[in-house]
Design a protein around this motif. Structure first.
Motif, PDB file in Angstrom:
ATOM      1  N   PHE A   1       0.833  -1.205   0.000  1.00  0.00           N
ATOM      2  CA  PHE A   1       0.000   0.000   0.000  1.00  0.00           C
ATOM      3  C   PHE A   1       0.867   1.255   0.000  1.00  0.00           C
ATOM      4  CE2 PHE A   1      -2.476   3.307   2.144  1.00  0.00           C
ATOM      5  CZ  PHE A   1      -3.608   3.329   1.345  1.00  0.00           C
ATOM      6  N   SER A   2       1.926   1.253   0.795  1.00  0.00           N
ATOM      7  CA  SER A   2       2.849   2.399   0.818  1.00  0.00           C
ATOM      8  C   SER A   2       3.557   2.540  -0.521  1.00  0.00           C
ATOM      9  CB  SER A   2       3.866   2.226   1.944  1.00  0.00           C
ATOM     10  OG  SER A   2       3.233   2.153   3.194  1.00  0.00           O
ATOM     11  N   PHE A   3       3.891   1.425  -1.152  1.00  0.00           N
ATOM     12  CA  PHE A   3       4.518   1.472  -2.462  1.00  0.00           C
ATOM     13  C   PHE A   3       3.624   2.169  -3.477  1.00  0.00           C
ATOM     14  CE2 PHE A   3       4.760  -0.566  -6.648  1.00  0.00           C
ATOM     15  CZ  PHE A   3       6.062  -0.264  -7.011  1.00  0.00           C
ATOM     16  N   CYS A   4       2.346   1.833  -3.448  1.00  0.00           N
ATOM     17  CA  CYS A   4       1.414   2.467  -4.380  1.00  0.00           C
ATOM     18  C   CYS A   4       1.276   3.961  -4.096  1.00  0.00           C
ATOM     19  CB  CYS A   4       0.052   1.782  -4.314  1.00  0.00           C
ATOM     20  SG  CYS A   4       0.078   0.053  -4.848  1.00  0.00           S
ATOM     21  N   GLU A   5       1.204   4.326  -2.801  1.00  0.00           N
ATOM     22  CA  GLU A   5       1.024   5.727  -2.444  1.00  0.00           C
ATOM     23  C   GLU A   5       2.241   6.571  -2.797  1.00  0.00           C
ATOM     24  OE1 GLU A   5      -1.599   7.310  -1.229  1.00  0.00           O
ATOM     25  OE2 GLU A   5      -2.863   5.517  -1.263  1.00  0.00           O
ATOM     26  N   VAL A   6       3.423   6.000  -2.663  1.00  0.00           N
ATOM     27  CA  VAL A   6       4.648   6.783  -2.864  1.00  0.00           C
ATOM     28  C   VAL A   6       5.100   6.753  -4.317  1.00  0.00           C
ATOM     29  CG1 VAL A   6       7.073   6.976  -2.205  1.00  0.00           C
ATOM     30  CG2 VAL A   6       5.351   6.439  -0.473  1.00  0.00           C
ATOM     31  N   LYS A   7       5.109   5.575  -4.929  1.00  0.00           N
ATOM     32  CA  LYS A   7       5.694   5.432  -6.256  1.00  0.00           C
ATOM     33  C   LYS A   7       4.700   5.652  -7.399  1.00  0.00           C
ATOM     34  CE  LYS A   7       9.770   4.267  -4.691  1.00  0.00           C
ATOM     35  NZ  LYS A   7      10.956   5.143  -4.917  1.00  0.00           N
ATOM     36  N   LEU A   8       3.427   5.347  -7.186  1.00  0.00           N
ATOM     37  CA  LEU A   8       2.466   5.377  -8.282  1.00  0.00           C
ATOM     38  C   LEU A   8       1.509   6.555  -8.211  1.00  0.00           C
ATOM     39  CD1 LEU A   8       1.529   1.578  -8.381  1.00  0.00           C
ATOM     40  CD2 LEU A   8       3.368   2.761  -9.580  1.00  0.00           C
TER      41      LEU A   8
ATOM     42  N   TYR B   1      -6.358  -3.789  -6.428  1.00  0.00           N
ATOM     43  CA  TYR B   1      -6.045  -4.987  -7.214  1.00  0.00           C
ATOM     44  C   TYR B   1      -4.795  -5.689  -6.672  1.00  0.00           C
ATOM     45  CZ  TYR B   1      -4.509  -7.845 -11.138  1.00  0.00           C
ATOM     46  OH  TYR B   1      -4.086  -8.878 -11.920  1.00  0.00           O
ATOM     47  N   MET B   2      -3.746  -4.928  -6.349  1.00  0.00           N
ATOM     48  CA  MET B   2      -2.524  -5.523  -5.831  1.00  0.00           C
ATOM     49  C   MET B   2      -2.751  -6.149  -4.458  1.00  0.00           C
ATOM     50  SD  MET B   2       0.443  -2.825  -7.059  1.00  0.00           S
ATOM     51  CE  MET B   2       1.743  -4.052  -6.926  1.00  0.00           C
ATOM     52  N   LEU B   3      -3.571  -5.484  -3.609  1.00  0.00           N
ATOM     53  CA  LEU B   3      -3.872  -6.052  -2.297  1.00  0.00           C
ATOM     54  C   LEU B   3      -4.728  -7.304  -2.420  1.00  0.00           C
ATOM     55  CD1 LEU B   3      -4.584  -2.786  -0.264  1.00  0.00           C
ATOM     56  CD2 LEU B   3      -2.475  -4.128  -0.334  1.00  0.00           C
TER      57      LEU B   3
ATOM     58  N   GLY C   1       5.430 -13.890 -20.382  1.00  0.00           N
ATOM     59  CA  GLY C   1       6.882 -14.003 -20.406  1.00  0.00           C
ATOM     60  C   GLY C   1       7.453 -13.646 -19.044  1.00  0.00           C
ATOM     61  N   LYS C   2       8.396 -12.700 -19.036  1.00  0.00           N
ATOM     62  CA  LYS C   2       8.997 -12.261 -17.780  1.00  0.00           C
ATOM     63  C   LYS C   2       8.333 -11.019 -17.201  1.00  0.00           C
ATOM     64  CE  LYS C   2      13.611 -14.049 -18.849  1.00  0.00           C
ATOM     65  NZ  LYS C   2      15.065 -13.695 -18.985  1.00  0.00           N
ATOM     66  N   HIS C   3       7.341 -10.461 -17.908  1.00  0.00           N
ATOM     67  CA  HIS C   3       6.706  -9.224 -17.473  1.00  0.00           C
ATOM     68  C   HIS C   3       5.214  -9.440 -17.245  1.00  0.00           C
ATOM     69  CE1 HIS C   3      10.393  -7.017 -18.449  1.00  0.00           C
ATOM     70  NE2 HIS C   3      10.434  -7.704 -19.572  1.00  0.00           N
TER      71      HIS C   3
ATOM     72  N   ALA D   1       4.641   3.943 -20.246  1.00  0.00           N
ATOM     73  CA  ALA D   1       5.829   3.089 -20.117  1.00  0.00           C
ATOM     74  C   ALA D   1       6.431   3.208 -18.714  1.00  0.00           C
ATOM     75  CB  ALA D   1       6.867   3.465 -21.175  1.00  0.00           C
ATOM     76  N   LYS D   2       6.400   4.402 -18.130  1.00  0.00           N
ATOM     77  CA  LYS D   2       6.947   4.586 -16.792  1.00  0.00           C
ATOM     78  C   LYS D   2       6.107   3.857 -15.758  1.00  0.00           C
ATOM     79  CE  LYS D   2       8.631   8.106 -13.606  1.00  0.00           C
ATOM     80  NZ  LYS D   2       8.799   9.558 -13.348  1.00  0.00           N
ATOM     81  N   LEU D   3       4.784   3.866 -15.914  1.00  0.00           N
ATOM     82  CA  LEU D   3       3.922   3.144 -14.987  1.00  0.00           C
ATOM     83  C   LEU D   3       4.210   1.645 -15.058  1.00  0.00           C
ATOM     84  CD1 LEU D   3       1.542   2.922 -13.024  1.00  0.00           C
ATOM     85  CD2 LEU D   3       0.016   2.902 -15.023  1.00  0.00           C
ATOM     86  N   ARG D   4       4.341   1.126 -16.261  1.00  0.00           N
ATOM     87  CA  ARG D   4       4.628  -0.300 -16.380  1.00  0.00           C
ATOM     88  C   ARG D   4       5.981  -0.654 -15.753  1.00  0.00           C
ATOM     89  NH1 ARG D   4       2.686   0.634 -21.727  1.00  0.00           N
ATOM     90  NH2 ARG D   4       4.832   0.500 -22.532  1.00  0.00           N
ATOM     91  N   ARG D   5       6.975   0.216 -15.926  1.00  0.00           N
ATOM     92  CA  ARG D   5       8.302  -0.076 -15.383  1.00  0.00           C
ATOM     93  C   ARG D   5       8.299  -0.013 -13.859  1.00  0.00           C
ATOM     94  NH1 ARG D   5      12.208   3.378 -13.963  1.00  0.00           N
ATOM     95  NH2 ARG D   5      11.155   5.115 -15.008  1.00  0.00           N
ATOM     96  N   VAL D   6       7.659   1.000 -13.278  1.00  0.00           N
ATOM     97  CA  VAL D   6       7.662   1.144 -11.818  1.00  0.00           C
ATOM     98  C   VAL D   6       6.778   0.098 -11.165  1.00  0.00           C
ATOM     99  CG1 VAL D   6       7.118   2.700  -9.909  1.00  0.00           C
ATOM    100  CG2 VAL D   6       8.196   3.605 -11.985  1.00  0.00           C
ATOM    101  N   ALA D   7       5.610  -0.163 -11.710  1.00  0.00           N
ATOM    102  CA  ALA D   7       4.695  -1.131 -11.105  1.00  0.00           C
ATOM    103  C   ALA D   7       5.236  -2.554 -11.184  1.00  0.00           C
ATOM    104  CB  ALA D   7       3.328  -1.053 -11.775  1.00  0.00           C
ATOM    105  N   GLN D   8       6.124  -2.806 -12.136  1.00  0.00           N
ATOM    106  CA  GLN D   8       6.701  -4.148 -12.251  1.00  0.00           C
ATOM    107  C   GLN D   8       7.427  -4.539 -10.962  1.00  0.00           C
ATOM    108  OE1 GLN D   8       6.426  -6.255 -15.056  1.00  0.00           O
ATOM    109  NE2 GLN D   8       7.327  -7.773 -13.675  1.00  0.00           N
ATOM    110  N   TYR D   9       8.062  -3.550 -10.274  1.00  0.00           N
ATOM    111  CA  TYR D   9       8.744  -3.848  -9.011  1.00  0.00           C
ATOM    112  C   TYR D   9       7.765  -4.343  -7.952  1.00  0.00           C
ATOM    113  CZ  TYR D   9      12.646  -1.270 -11.086  1.00  0.00           C
ATOM    114  OH  TYR D   9      13.651  -0.845 -11.909  1.00  0.00           O
ATOM    115  N   GLY D  10       6.567  -3.742  -7.919  1.00  0.00           N
ATOM    116  CA  GLY D  10       5.576  -4.185  -6.957  1.00  0.00           C
ATOM    117  C   GLY D  10       5.077  -5.586  -7.236  1.00  0.00           C
ATOM    118  N   PHE D  11       4.810  -5.883  -8.514  1.00  0.00           N
ATOM    119  CA  PHE D  11       4.357  -7.235  -8.870  1.00  0.00           C
ATOM    120  C   PHE D  11       5.443  -8.276  -8.597  1.00  0.00           C
ATOM    121  CE2 PHE D  11       1.358  -4.833 -11.687  1.00  0.00           C
ATOM    122  CZ  PHE D  11       0.194  -5.268 -11.084  1.00  0.00           C
ATOM    123  N   ASP D  12       6.707  -7.917  -8.859  1.00  0.00           N
ATOM    124  CA  ASP D  12       7.795  -8.848  -8.559  1.00  0.00           C
ATOM    125  C   ASP D  12       7.892  -9.116  -7.063  1.00  0.00           C
ATOM    126  OD1 ASP D  12       8.367  -8.958 -11.220  1.00  0.00           O
ATOM    127  OD2 ASP D  12      10.017  -7.509 -11.138  1.00  0.00           O
ATOM    128  N   ALA D  13       7.670  -8.080  -6.246  1.00  0.00           N
ATOM    129  CA  ALA D  13       7.706  -8.270  -4.796  1.00  0.00           C
ATOM    130  C   ALA D  13       6.586  -9.199  -4.334  1.00  0.00           C
ATOM    131  CB  ALA D  13       7.597  -6.914  -4.093  1.00  0.00           C
TER     132      ALA D  13
END
Length: 325
Positions: A15-22, A37-39, A52-54, A71-83
């Motif tokens: 939740f903090s990741f979404c508030e700060v990064k997105l 959705y992530m929660l 694939g890998k994304h 493109a920036k949203l996809r790149r930053v949100a990928q870190y959250g999905f990987d976590a």
């Protein structure tokens, strides 16, 4: 749906990741839907939809009601999905949960090979390393021949002795290494290449072990070292002794000084300081008789003293006569 207490901390992190990064990449309504959705993936313990890998953003935008993600949203949100994926794997490694997939497309089943790897990892069985097994270590190996021409240099002599016993430097390191030693196999390789030579007390001890293993004469390796005029380093003489005095003491300390008892070390240091460093040698009756003898047994010390005094008087008289002129 009830939430597992173990997931509470991780939900707060996401939740903090979404508030700060997105927050700067989405409007308020989209950010709220994306965070929910992530929660929900955490609560349902479901892996994100992948292509694939994304992340499969077609499925994500459909679930969250987003427009075309940048493109920036996809790149930053990928870190959250990987976590989230890592957290799900760590929380239950034996669980084979399918990833969320687009509607109408069956989820990709894990292959038998991947399932086998997970099963072997869970059971703790590790596959044996490929290649031949290490050569067993013998305390005193037997050389194939005894007579040989001894090389002159330290580098050539060490390489010759290793080859004479049919070993390599890595196996020799395993044989002479002890727990607590700072020497590595790369150090022996540098000695063989000639880029370094042993100088410290610890390295000289390793040379002694090699000599005992190969049944070489004591001091065989040290006599072949270059720069014989250099003193050893690494003597444990205490922190209160200055570096200058350490260099003077190093010339007169035995190679096994660090392995001696503390009382013996203190006795050696006291004697070297008193007799050699300061020159306060105590002359006994026997030494006095030799100094006063007409035919001294060692050196003509009395003659040297008299000659030095005579030269000193002559020099002073010469300087006096020049001053009077």
């Amino acid at each position: 749906m009830s939430i597992d207490p173990s997931a509470t901390v991780f939900r707060r992190k996401i939740f903090s990741f979404c508030e700060v990064k997105l927050a700067s990449l989405l409007i308020t309504a989209e950010l709220r839907a994306f965070s929910a959705y992530m929660l929900r993936l955490i609560d349902d313990r479901t892996l994100p939809p992948m292509m694939g890998k994304h992340v499969d953003w077609i499925e994500v935008t459909r679930e969250c009601g987003l427009e075309q993600p940048s493109a920036k949203l996809r790149r930053v949100a990928q870190y959250g999905f990987d976590a989230i994926s890592r957290w799900l794997d760590d929380s239950d490694p034996n669980r084979l949960t399918h990833r969320a997939s687009p509607k109408g497309k069956p989820a990709k089943q894990p292959s038998k090979r991947a399932a086998g790897r997970k099963k072997s990892g869970a059971s703790g069985n590790s596959r044996a390393k490929p290649g031949p097994k290490p050569k067993p270590i013998e305390e005193f190996p037997e050389p194939p021949f005894e007579a040989y021409d001894d090389p002159v240099s330290f580098q050539a002599a060490l390489q010759f002795q290793i080859d004479r016993f049919g070993e390599i430097y890595y196996h020799l390191h395993r044989a002479v290494f002890r727990e607590g030693d700072a020497i590595e196999a790369a150090t022996l390789a540098s000695w063989l290449k000639g880029t370094k030579v042993p100088r410290s007390v610890g390295n000289l001890e390793i040379l002694g072990r090699i000599e005992r293993r190969y049944r070489l004469p004591l001091g065989y390796s040290k006599e072949k070292l270059p720069h014989q005029a250099r003193a050893g380093v690494g003597f444990d003489v205490g922190d209160e002794i200055s570096p200058a005095e350490r260099r003077r003491l190093a010339w007169h300390l035995p190679d096994d000084f660090n392995s001696l008892p503390k009382e013996k070390q203190a006795e050696i240091l006291e004697w070297v300081r008193r007799v050699i460093i300061t020159g306060a040698l105590t002359i006994d009756d026997s030494s006095r008789r030799q100094l006063s003898s007409a035919t001294p047994s060692a050196f003509p010390v009395s003659h040297m003293v008299d000659r030095t005094i005579q030269l000193g008087r002559t020099g002073r008289q010469s300087l006096k006569s020049k001053a009077e002129r």
